[in-house]
Motif scaffolding. Structure first.
Motif, PDB file in Angstrom:
ATOM      1  N   GLN A   1       0.843  -1.183   0.000  1.00 28.54           N
ATOM      2  CA  GLN A   1       0.000   0.000   0.000  1.00 28.54           C
ATOM      3  C   GLN A   1       0.890   1.249   0.000  1.00 28.54           C
ATOM      4  O   GLN A   1       2.102   1.143   0.156  1.00 28.54           O
ATOM      5  CB  GLN A   1      -0.900  -0.010   1.239  1.00 28.54           C
ATOM      6  N   PRO A   2       0.305   2.433  -0.157  1.00 29.21           N
ATOM      7  CA  PRO A   2       1.105   3.662  -0.047  1.00 29.21           C
ATOM      8  C   PRO A   2       1.066   4.226   1.368  1.00 29.21           C
ATOM      9  O   PRO A   2       0.238   5.089   1.685  1.00 29.21           O
ATOM     10  CB  PRO A   2       0.427   4.610  -1.050  1.00 29.21           C
ATOM     11  N   PRO A   3       1.920   3.762   2.269  1.00 29.55           N
ATOM     12  CA  PRO A   3       1.906   4.283   3.641  1.00 29.55           C
ATOM     13  C   PRO A   3       2.627   5.622   3.727  1.00 29.55           C
ATOM     14  O   PRO A   3       3.184   6.121   2.741  1.00 29.55           O
ATOM     15  CB  PRO A   3       2.688   3.220   4.408  1.00 29.55           C
ATOM     16  N   ASP A   4       2.643   6.184   4.907  1.00 29.88           N
ATOM     17  CA  ASP A   4       3.445   7.374   5.173  1.00 29.88           C
ATOM     18  C   ASP A   4       4.862   6.877   5.458  1.00 29.88           C
ATOM     19  O   ASP A   4       5.240   6.616   6.602  1.00 29.88           O
ATOM     20  CB  ASP A   4       2.869   8.133   6.375  1.00 29.88           C
ATOM     21  N   TRP A   5       5.667   6.746   4.393  1.00 28.56           N
ATOM     22  CA  TRP A   5       7.010   6.181   4.559  1.00 28.56           C
ATOM     23  C   TRP A   5       7.867   7.048   5.470  1.00 28.56           C
ATOM     24  O   TRP A   5       8.730   6.545   6.197  1.00 28.56           O
ATOM     25  CB  TRP A   5       7.687   6.020   3.200  1.00 28.56           C
ATOM     26  N   THR A   6       7.659   8.356   5.453  1.00 29.76           N
ATOM     27  CA  THR A   6       8.466   9.231   6.304  1.00 29.76           C
ATOM     28  C   THR A   6       8.321   8.847   7.767  1.00 29.76           C
ATOM     29  O   THR A   6       9.305   8.773   8.507  1.00 29.76           O
ATOM     30  CB  THR A   6       8.052  10.702   6.093  1.00 29.76           C
ATOM     31  N   ARG A   7       7.091   8.573   8.193  1.00 28.25           N
ATOM     32  CA  ARG A   7       6.885   8.170   9.584  1.00 28.25           C
ATOM     33  C   ARG A   7       7.342   6.736   9.815  1.00 28.25           C
ATOM     34  O   ARG A   7       7.920   6.431  10.864  1.00 28.25           O
ATOM     35  CB  ARG A   7       5.402   8.330   9.946  1.00 28.25           C
TER      36      ARG A   7
END
Length: 243
Positions: free
Chosen positions: A215-221
């Motif tokens: 999925q497209p998660p919040d990779w930064t976090r």
């Protein structure tokens, strides 16, 4: 500016076949730079990611119709010590992969091998105790689950290292896309604490420990959990999500 990102193709783990030997042969031929062991859910439903690893928890049972893993809620040290490689009847591809690598001349083996297992967030969403509670409803229980999976990941890493190979272990975490959402109402701090508990036992062995999310998660976090690698679905615009 244009960005060049060297990407190494590999698989998530699950393949469509039912024959462990054939699946391993195809993977060794096609993914020779980063071969992975095949999960074979069409061979046996217990090779689906959740029961394949979740049934290693003491007292756990799998409800195939509801797709729910029932467990005792035991977070004792003795329960933690039960973590290891999944049994051959639930992970035929893993044990075939290890046997094939061991039978090879050392010079013919790839420099690195990839293993995988569910991450604590994803497994927690599929788990219930006798009172119907998920592990993630209590931060300490979720951290314990991360530590349990970390030991299971470390067991895979050690199996590859005993063959003289570098180990890359990825925690499959589609649930990363749902952190702080109604379906997974936990903070990113609690999520990353559980992810650290999973990643650290693998990293302490000198192996690569990473996160996979289709999925497209919040990779930064998510990167605050300090994975060594991220592994993503290269289809449907996911490269743009990563960039």
């Amino acid at each position: 500016a244009d960005i060049h990102i060297p990407l190494l193709p590999s698989g998530v783990g699950s393949v469509s076949g039912t024959d462990p030997a054939e699946a391993v042969s195809q993977i060794l031929e096609r993914y020779w730079r980063l071969p992975f062991w095949p999960q074979l859910p069409n061979r046996d439903p217990h090779e689906m990611m959740i029961p394949q690893f979740g049934l290693s928890l003491p007292g756990a049972s799998w409800d195939a119709d509801a797709k729910i893993l029932q467990w005792s809620g035991d977070t004792s040290d003795a329960a933690l010590d039960a973590a290891g490689l999944p049994l051959p009847d639930r992970a035929a591809g893993l044990h075939e992969f290890l046997a094939r690598l061991e039978a090879m001349p050392a010079d013919d083996r790839a420099a690195i091998a990839k293993g995988q297992l569910p991450g604590p967030l994803t497994l927690s969403m599929a788990m219930r105790d006798a009172n119907g509670h998920h592990p993630h409803e209590d931060p300490e229980t979720l951290i314990w689950l991360g530590a349990f999976l970390g030991r299971m990941g470390a067991a895979q890493a050690q199996a590859f290292q005993r063959l003289g190979m570098k180990a890359c272990i990825l925690f499959d975490e589609p649930a990363l896309a749902y952190v702080d959402e109604p379906s997974l109402p936990i903070s990113w701090r609690d999520a990353n604490d559980a992810l650290r508990a999973a990643l650290e036992p693998v990293q302490q062995l000198g192996a690569i420990a990473g996160l996979h999310c289709c999925q497209p998660p919040d990779w930064t976090r998510a990167l605050q959990s300090r994975p060594s690698m991220i592994h993503f679905d290269a289809t449907e615009g996911r490269v743009d999500d990563v960039v």
